[in-house]
Enzyme design. Structure first.
Site, PDB file in Angstrom:
ATOM      1  N   ASN A  99       4.694   6.500  -3.645  1.00  0.00           N
ATOM      2  CA  ASN A  99       4.156   6.285  -2.298  1.00  0.00           C
ATOM      3  C   ASN A  99       4.754   7.314  -1.354  1.00  0.00           C
ATOM      4  O   ASN A  99       5.600   8.111  -1.743  1.00  0.00           O
ATOM      5  CB  ASN A  99       4.431   4.849  -1.834  1.00  0.00           C
ATOM      6  N   ARG A 100       4.318   7.258  -0.115  1.00  0.00           N
ATOM      7  CA  ARG A 100       4.662   8.321   0.835  1.00  0.00           C
ATOM      8  C   ARG A 100       5.998   8.129   1.549  1.00  0.00           C
ATOM      9  O   ARG A 100       6.333   8.898   2.434  1.00  0.00           O
ATOM     10  CB  ARG A 100       3.581   8.426   1.903  1.00  0.00           C
TER      11      ARG A 100
END
Ligand code: CTP
Length: 392
Positions: free
Chosen positions: A205-206
């Site tokens: 994920n970011r």
């Protein structure tokens, strides 16, 4: 705790300079990151090589002609605390007057770090109205003084003016680093986990880890012992012990191992909720066609912590897109003591930003909406709140 703290020891010209060697030694033994500067007259008493050997790095003695372009500003910004030991009458006088005509005086003017002064001089010099005036001014300017003590002085004299013993100075340094969270041991998780598909690719994920690191940095600055379980590679804040992990499984192992040893756990990591059931041993080739990835859930790390018998105070995070209704449910479902919810699609609140707009949710249903703040400010406010709750 002085471990990993950036301490600048400034040695000025008095016989007590030899005791500053012991002070340097004690600080290094306790894991401090030590730099030493010496005035010209200090080198009349002790050689710079002695300090270099104890500190394990060269001593800086001059404003000019060194490898550093601007030693006073570099050292002044680098230091978290400056200790002047011994501090002669002349060095106190220069600092009180704001004079900057050598490395030490310029560094003391160029720093925002707290300055601890350990005066050492003959009794007459200490009691002179000029010195006493300077001391008053220095205290008024926010500097801290330790000593002088009463005892034998250079040349066989006795009286007030002796530098306090290195052990006492170490205690004063430790006290200077002790903040409202001193005595607390806190666990923080940070970063986004990576769940391998093959040796090259992962499900992730970011999350940058910036929020978790700001929380760790803020806790350490407030005197807590900080354990950071992290999958991020940001620079480690001073005074923080890191436990690097990559996957949710590894993060769960570390967090669950440490959670019952801490007072507070702040789980700010963005843990991947799903991971590939099987991991390919070699890189998947485009020519082999579209792979079928079957995912399975990862362990819920937070739930594992709140279910512990000897559970710490738990702060959870919730990254939502859109309404914060889901976050409200998590407060009770996950059994946290506080939840920090944010809408990651809000401007200024997304992953990787330096700011965050969060809503604090409590188990009693009350909420607080905080304005858009720097991540470090969010972290500072969060610790103030946890302190307030735990002390009430
Ligand atoms: N968390 C965790 N273990 C997981 C997933 C999340 O410990 N496997 C923690 C996060 O560190 C965070 C909190 O749970 O403190 C909420 O994370 P979030 O992703 O918002 O919630 P989820 O439980 O994953 O719910 P959903 O993704 O369905 O919103």
């Amino acid at each position: 705790m002085v471990k990993d703290r950036r301490i600048l020891l400034a040695v000025t010209g008095g016989i007590a300079a030899y005791k500053a060697v012991y002070l340097a030694r004690r600080l290094v033994e306790r894991g401090a990151d030590l730099e030493v500067i010496m005035t010209e007259s200090a080198r009349q008493f002790v050689g710079e090589q002695t300090f270099a050997a104890v500190a394990g790095k060269p001593v800086t003695t001059d404003l000019f002609g060194t490898d550093r372009v601007s030693p006073h500003t570099e050292l002044g910004r680098w230091a978290e605390l400056i200790v002047v030991a011994p501090a002669t009458a002349a060095s106190l006088s220069k600092l009180a007057a704001g004079l900057s005509d050598d490395l030490l005086s310029a560094t003391l003017l160029a720093t925002a770090a707290p300055v601890l002064l350990a005066p050492a001089m003959h009794t007459e010099m200490w009691e002179h109205p000029a010195t006493q005036r300077n001391v008053t001014q220095l205290i008024q300017d926010g500097h801290r003084l330790i000593g002088p003590a009463v005892g034998s002085l250079a040349g066989g004299d006795e009286g007030t003016g002796r530098m306090v013993e290195p052990e006492e100075i170490v205690k004063a340094i430790e006290a200077a680093f002790a903040g409202p969270l001193s005595g607390w041991r806190v666990l923080i998780s940070a970063g986004g986990t990576r769940e391998p598909i093959d040796p090259v690719r992962y499900v992730g994920n970011r999350s940058s880890g910036k929020m978790g690191y700001a929380i760790a940095e803020s806790a350490a600055a407030r005197g807590a012992e900080v354990l950071l379980v992290t999958s991020s590679h940001l620079p480690l804040p001073a005074g923080v012990e890191s436990f690097p992990v990559e996957t949710a499984e590894e993060m769960a192992d570390q967090v669950w191992r440490l959670a019952h040893t801490v007072d507070v756990a702040v789980l700010a990591a963005a843990v991947a909720d799903f991971r590939p059931v099987a991991q390919f041993d070699s890189k998947l080739r485009r020519a082999d066609g579209i792979p079928e990835l079957i995912l399975e859930p990862t362990p819920d790390i937070l739930a594992g912590v709140t279910q512990l018998d000897d559970r710490p105070f738990v702060v959870g995070f919730a990254a939502e897109t859109g309404s914060l209704e889901g976050a409200r449910r998590k407060v009770t479902d996950k059994g946290v003591d506080l939840l920090v919810a944010n809408n990651v699609s809000d401007e200024g609140s997304g992953f990787g930003t330096d700011t965050n707009r969060v809503t604090i949710m409590r188990p009693d249903g009350s909420t607080d909406e905080w304005p858009l703040l720097g991540k470090r400010q969010v972290a500072d406010r969060l610790w103030d709140l946890v302190l307030q709750i735990r002390q009430s």
